[in-house]
Motif scaffolding. Structure first.
Motif, short mmCIF file in Angstrom:
data_model
loop_
_atom_site.label_atom_id
_atom_site.label_comp_id
_atom_site.label_asym_id
_atom_site.label_seq_id
_atom_site.Cartn_x
_atom_site.Cartn_y
_atom_site.Cartn_z
N LEU A 411 -13.52 -6.45 5.38
CA LEU A 411 -12.69 -7.08 4.36
C LEU A 411 -13.55 -7.73 3.27
O LEU A 411 -13.23 -7.62 2.07
N ARG A 415 -13.38 -6.39 -0.53
CA ARG A 415 -12.97 -7.27 -1.63
C ARG A 415 -13.96 -7.19 -2.79
O ARG A 415 -13.57 -7.21 -3.97
N ILE A 418 -13.30 -3.93 -4.56
CA ILE A 418 -12.08 -3.98 -5.36
C ILE A 418 -12.30 -4.79 -6.63
O ILE A 418 -11.76 -4.45 -7.70
N GLN A 419 -13.08 -5.86 -6.53
CA GLN A 419 -13.39 -6.64 -7.75
C GLN A 419 -14.12 -5.78 -8.77
O GLN A 419 -13.83 -5.85 -9.98
N GLY A 453 -6.70 -0.95 -2.41
CA GLY A 453 -5.86 -2.11 -2.10
C GLY A 453 -5.04 -1.91 -0.84
O GLY A 453 -4.84 -2.84 -0.05
N LEU A 456 -7.23 -2.46 2.05
CA LEU A 456 -7.43 -3.89 2.24
C LEU A 456 -6.26 -4.50 3.01
O LEU A 456 -6.47 -5.32 3.91
N GLU A 457 -5.03 -4.10 2.68
CA GLU A 457 -3.86 -4.61 3.40
C GLU A 457 -3.85 -4.14 4.85
O GLU A 457 -3.48 -4.90 5.76
N SER A 460 -6.29 -6.20 6.72
CA SER A 460 -5.75 -7.55 6.92
C SER A 460 -4.74 -7.56 8.06
O SER A 460 -4.71 -8.49 8.88
#
Length: 474
Positions: A411, A415, A418-419, A453, A456-457, A460
């Motif tokens: 994660l 992140r 993704i940034q 994204g 990422l979910e 999570s």
């Protein structure tokens, strides 16, 4: 004034709806948790728990099994005329026996008999015989030699504890299955939605590529590659639809609830009180130890059953005191005349007795030896099972901790990716606005960004799941 009243009524109605809705579940997961009770395993476990409560309420019936026997023995002769049709004897007896939880048995016997006898030649009458006996028996290996706790009371409470733990274990198993299916359904829904958008993009690409292929802008093989990629995604889409139906069916079987479009719902916090409310009289910190607690209860239950078995199968000593009053012979119509005080106080025919008996039948039976072997085997099996649970949970904790650490690393890294992609997407948007990128190229770039994204979910959700396992199962 009317406006103010209307406003007050509207506010009152709005507040009422707010308070009512506050008690209702806010998302599908809460609804699923509230509906876990329809699972057949939980229903059976609930029934067993309620039965155990009834057994605990009537726990004295384990030992209190009194007997009351009323007996009448009437005897007549074959020759009627000789004895004026009088009965030879008539004896009535009442026998009462009551066991006590201490391995003690109280007995009481009362008897009344009429026996035909001759008063004078060819004149018949009856002698009356009153008998009474009180006895007390005691097992020579009672439970109170080994412990001061009543095993019947303790055993009933233990059985209730076992039933409660079994119920909570059933809830725990159903909860784990529900959570796994819920998380899996969220992930599959995201993948399906993403594939749906990709297939829509491929449809538009096919239209554009056909025009380009007709005009000679691309080759036939390039058009076929796009068509092949689209078909592969469509196959995956069909497979995901089947997975969704399977997961929905499993959730419905567990809860009776149809779950749909849950990928964007907020997950319940792990410190929420809802996790303990679905269990029965159990603290959060005890949920992960339910299996071990059940085995500890079973070990204690074996020990108590052994105490009761040894008491029941031990030699029994019994003391009895009895007395009998033999009243003089009287004619049939004057039997009451024999009930004089002197016939009870000063009658040489009256007797008393004292009896001591020892029942050593159990010494000739291998039952105690067999019970001891069974007890030892059961204890060893429970010890092995308990050790197996401890060992298995240690391995699961190590593995679960490693997965949590890996997901946290993934994660953090994702992140950062993704940034960076957000900056690239801003550049792509500027290029699209200036006409440097086509709409199809921009949509393809946007889908790639959205797929990160989505991942990422998914990570999570997985991290929440494994933290959930660490909190309630390991």
């Amino acid at each position: 004034m009317r406006v103010n009243r209307s406003l007050i009524l509207i506010l009152f109605f709005a507040l009422s709806m707010l308070f009512l809705s506050a008690d209702e579940p806010s998302n599908t997961l809460e609804i699923l948790l509230d509906s876990l009770g329809v699972d057949s395993g939980i229903i059976n476990a609930r029934k067993n728990y309620k039965t155990a409560l009834v057994e605990q309420q009537y726990r004295y019936l384990q030992w209190w099994k009194p007997s009351l026997i009323l007996n009448n023995d009437l005897t007549y002769p074959y020759e009627h005329d000789t004895f004026d049709d009088l009965a030879a004897s008539n004896t009535t007896s009442l026998v009462f026996s009551s066991p006590l939880p201490t391995g003690t048995i109280l007995d009481m016997t009362v008897g009344y008999g009429l026996n035909r006898d001759m008063i004078v030649p060819e004149t018949w009458g009856f002698a009356q015989d009153l008998q009474g006996k009180i006895g007390i028996g005691q097992s020579l290996n009672p439970w109170w030699i080994h412990t001061r706790k009543n095993p019947y009371t303790t055993g009933a409470a233990l059985q209730t504890g076992i039933a409660q733990n079994d119920y909570n274990s059933s809830v725990k198993a159903a909860l784990l299955s529900c959570i796994r299916n819920y998380i899996a359904l969220r992930k599959v829904e995201r993948n399906r939605n993403m594939l749906n958008e990709r297939i829509a993009l491929y449809d538009d690409m096919m239209i554009a590529y056909r025009h380009m292929q007709v005009n000679g802008g691309i080759s036939w093989r390039e058009l076929q590659n796009v068509r092949k990629d689209k078909w592969e995604d469509e196959q995956t889409f069909f497979s995901l639809e089947q997975d969704i139906n399977t997961l929905k069916g499993e959730l419905y079987q567990l809860t009776g609830i149809q779950a749909d479009n849950i990928s964007d719902e907020h997950l319940i916090a792990l410190d929420s009180p809802i996790w303990t409310t679905i269990f029965l009289n159990t603290r959060k910190e005890d949920i992960h130890r339910l299996e071990e607690t059940t085995i500890q209860f079973q070990k204690e239950r074996l020990r108590i059953d052994r105490l009761i078995s040894r008491q029941s199968n031990a030699p029994l000593i019994k003391f009895e005191f009895g007395t009998s009053f033999k009243l003089p012979v009287q004619e049939t119509d004057s039997l009451r005349d024999a009930w004089k005080k002197e016939n009870f106080d000063d009658n040489i025919l009256n007797n008393w007795s004292f009896t001591v008996s020892v029942d050593v039948s159990s010494l000739f039976s291998p039952l105690n030896k067999k019970n001891n072997l069974t007890y030892q085997l059961s204890q060893n099996a429970l010890d092995e099972l308990l050790q197996s649970i401890y060992t298995g949970k240690k391995k699961e904790i190590i593995q679960n901790t490693a997965i949590i650490q890996q997901l946290e690393d993934h994660l953090a890294r994702l992140r950062v990716i993704i940034q960076d992609e957000e900056k690239n997407m801003q550049d792509d948007k500027l290029m699209f606005d200036r006409g440097a990128l086509t709409e199809l190229e921009y949509r393809q770039s946007l889908l790639e960004y959205q797929s990160k994204g989505m991942l990422l979910e998914d990570f999570s959700d997985d991290l929440w799941l494994y933290r959930f396992l660490a909190s309630f199962y390991l």
